[in-house]
Scaffold this motif. Structure first.
Motif, PDB file in Angstrom:
ATOM      1  N   GLY A  21      -5.544   8.680   4.328  1.00 30.24           N
ATOM      2  CA  GLY A  21      -6.287   7.428   4.361  1.00 30.24           C
ATOM      3  C   GLY A  21      -5.595   6.402   5.240  1.00 30.24           C
ATOM      4  N   CYS A  22      -6.379   5.643   5.981  1.00 34.61           N
ATOM      5  CA  CYS A  22      -5.892   4.566   6.863  1.00 34.61           C
ATOM      6  C   CYS A  22      -4.926   5.075   7.939  1.00 34.61           C
ATOM      7  N   GLU A  23      -5.036   6.341   8.281  1.00 38.96           N
ATOM      8  CA  GLU A  23      -4.181   6.931   9.310  1.00 38.96           C
ATOM      9  C   GLU A  23      -4.511   6.305  10.666  1.00 38.96           C
ATOM     10  N   GLY A  34      -9.032   3.216  -6.453  1.00 44.95           N
ATOM     11  CA  GLY A  34      -8.741   4.448  -7.182  1.00 44.95           C
ATOM     12  C   GLY A  34      -7.599   5.189  -6.545  1.00 44.95           C
ATOM     13  N   GLN A  35      -7.517   6.455  -6.841  1.00 46.73           N
ATOM     14  CA  GLN A  35      -6.430   7.321  -6.407  1.00 46.73           C
ATOM     15  C   GLN A  35      -6.478   7.568  -4.898  1.00 46.73           C
ATOM     16  N   THR A  36      -5.317   7.758  -4.293  1.00 45.50           N
ATOM     17  CA  THR A  36      -5.220   8.174  -2.899  1.00 45.50           C
ATOM     18  C   THR A  36      -4.551   9.533  -2.842  1.00 45.50           C
ATOM     19  N   GLY A  37      -4.778  10.213  -1.743  1.00 43.76           N
ATOM     20  CA  GLY A  37      -4.060  11.455  -1.494  1.00 43.76           C
ATOM     21  C   GLY A  37      -2.733  11.147  -0.819  1.00 43.76           C
ATOM     22  N   ARG A  38      -2.127  12.175  -0.290  1.00 44.19           N
ATOM     23  CA  ARG A  38      -0.827  12.007   0.370  1.00 44.19           C
ATOM     24  C   ARG A  38      -1.005  11.493   1.795  1.00 44.19           C
ATOM     25  N   ASN A  39       0.091  11.019   2.360  1.00 50.36           N
ATOM     26  CA  ASN A  39       0.171  10.594   3.762  1.00 50.36           C
ATOM     27  C   ASN A  39      -0.685   9.373   4.076  1.00 50.36           C
ATOM     28  N   PHE A  40      -0.889   8.501   3.100  1.00 51.96           N
ATOM     29  CA  PHE A  40      -1.638   7.261   3.318  1.00 51.96           C
ATOM     30  C   PHE A  40      -0.864   6.407   4.313  1.00 51.96           C
ATOM     31  N   ALA A  41      -1.551   5.793   5.254  1.00 51.31           N
ATOM     32  CA  ALA A  41      -1.005   4.838   6.230  1.00 51.31           C
ATOM     33  C   ALA A  41      -0.134   5.469   7.305  1.00 51.31           C
ATOM     34  N   ALA A  42      -0.200   6.760   7.511  1.00 52.62           N
ATOM     35  CA  ALA A  42       0.575   7.382   8.591  1.00 52.62           C
ATOM     36  C   ALA A  42       0.127   6.797   9.925  1.00 52.62           C
ATOM     37  N   HIS A  60       5.012   7.267  -3.343  1.00 52.38           N
ATOM     38  CA  HIS A  60       5.344   8.645  -2.983  1.00 52.38           C
ATOM     39  C   HIS A  60       4.220   9.322  -2.193  1.00 52.38           C
ATOM     40  N   ARG A  61       3.025   8.745  -2.226  1.00 49.82           N
ATOM     41  CA  ARG A  61       1.896   9.295  -1.469  1.00 49.82           C
ATOM     42  C   ARG A  61       1.680   8.550  -0.154  1.00 49.82           C
ATOM     43  N   CYS A  62       2.400   7.444   0.035  1.00 51.29           N
ATOM     44  CA  CYS A  62       2.250   6.611   1.225  1.00 51.29           C
ATOM     45  C   CYS A  62       3.310   6.981   2.257  1.00 51.29           C
ATOM     46  N   ASN A  63       2.914   7.038   3.506  1.00 47.98           N
ATOM     47  CA  ASN A  63       3.846   7.290   4.599  1.00 47.98           C
ATOM     48  C   ASN A  63       4.455   5.942   4.985  1.00 47.98           C
ATOM     49  N   LEU A  64       5.708   5.729   4.656  1.00 46.31           N
ATOM     50  CA  LEU A  64       6.361   4.431   4.824  1.00 46.31           C
ATOM     51  C   LEU A  64       7.040   4.243   6.178  1.00 46.31           C
TER      52      LEU A  64
END
Length: 159
Positions: A21-23, A34-42, A60-64
């Motif tokens: 999401g928001c890649e 609601g819930q997000t998957g992995r690699n949010f904001a990459a 832990h699911r957000c790409n920081l």
């Protein structure tokens, strides 16, 4: 999967999404209720996202790599934004604005347009849900906004 990828100015509310999401997002505003998957904001270099982190695991699911996570401050003062959507053109400064008011306006608009049971529950229990929202802010975007704000202040002082 891949919600709001390469978003460059759209405003969106979603009640959950999958991975990525928001890649590569460069602008706009996204609210996730609601819930997000992995690699949010990459690769997210601009815009803002507000994510409802009910389980406390969003970090832990957000790409920081390019973003920072911040709490949404509890601000009583109303924003001078009013509705964030105006005639299809969005203009707002993400610094120094009342995040809480922007977020509440977005959830309220989502309810108005969709009759969402989820949005209604969040608004009915705002004090409970507000501290669970996380603001996703790209670090370079923050720097650029700060530079613009400093230049505007400099110009006002010169007048």
């Amino acid at each position: 999967e891949r919600f709001a990828v390469r978003n460059s100015g759209a405003i969106a509310v979603v009640e959950g999404l999958g991975d990525h999401g928001c890649e590569y997002m460069t602008g706009g505003l996204v609210v996730v209720l609601g819930q997000t998957g992995r690699n949010f904001a990459a690769g997210m270099s601009g815009g803002i996202a507000y994510v409802l982190d009910e389980d406390g695991g969003f970090e832990h699911r957000c790409n920081l790599a390019m973003v920072q996570l911040e709490p949404v401050p509890d601000e009583a003062a109303a924003s001078d934004l009013g509705e964030v959507e105006t005639h299809g053109r969005v203009h707002f400064n993400h610094l120094g604005k009342a995040d809480e008011q922007v977020l509440r306006d977005m959830v309220s608009a989502h309810l108005r347009y969709t009759n969402s049971v989820r949005a209604q529950a969040i608004l009915n229990n705002w004090a409970h849900y507000l501290p669970k929202f996380v603001k996703v802010m790209p670090t370079e975007y923050r720097r650029a906004l700060q530079e613009v704000a400093a230049e505007q202040t400099k110009q006002l002082e010169a007048v």
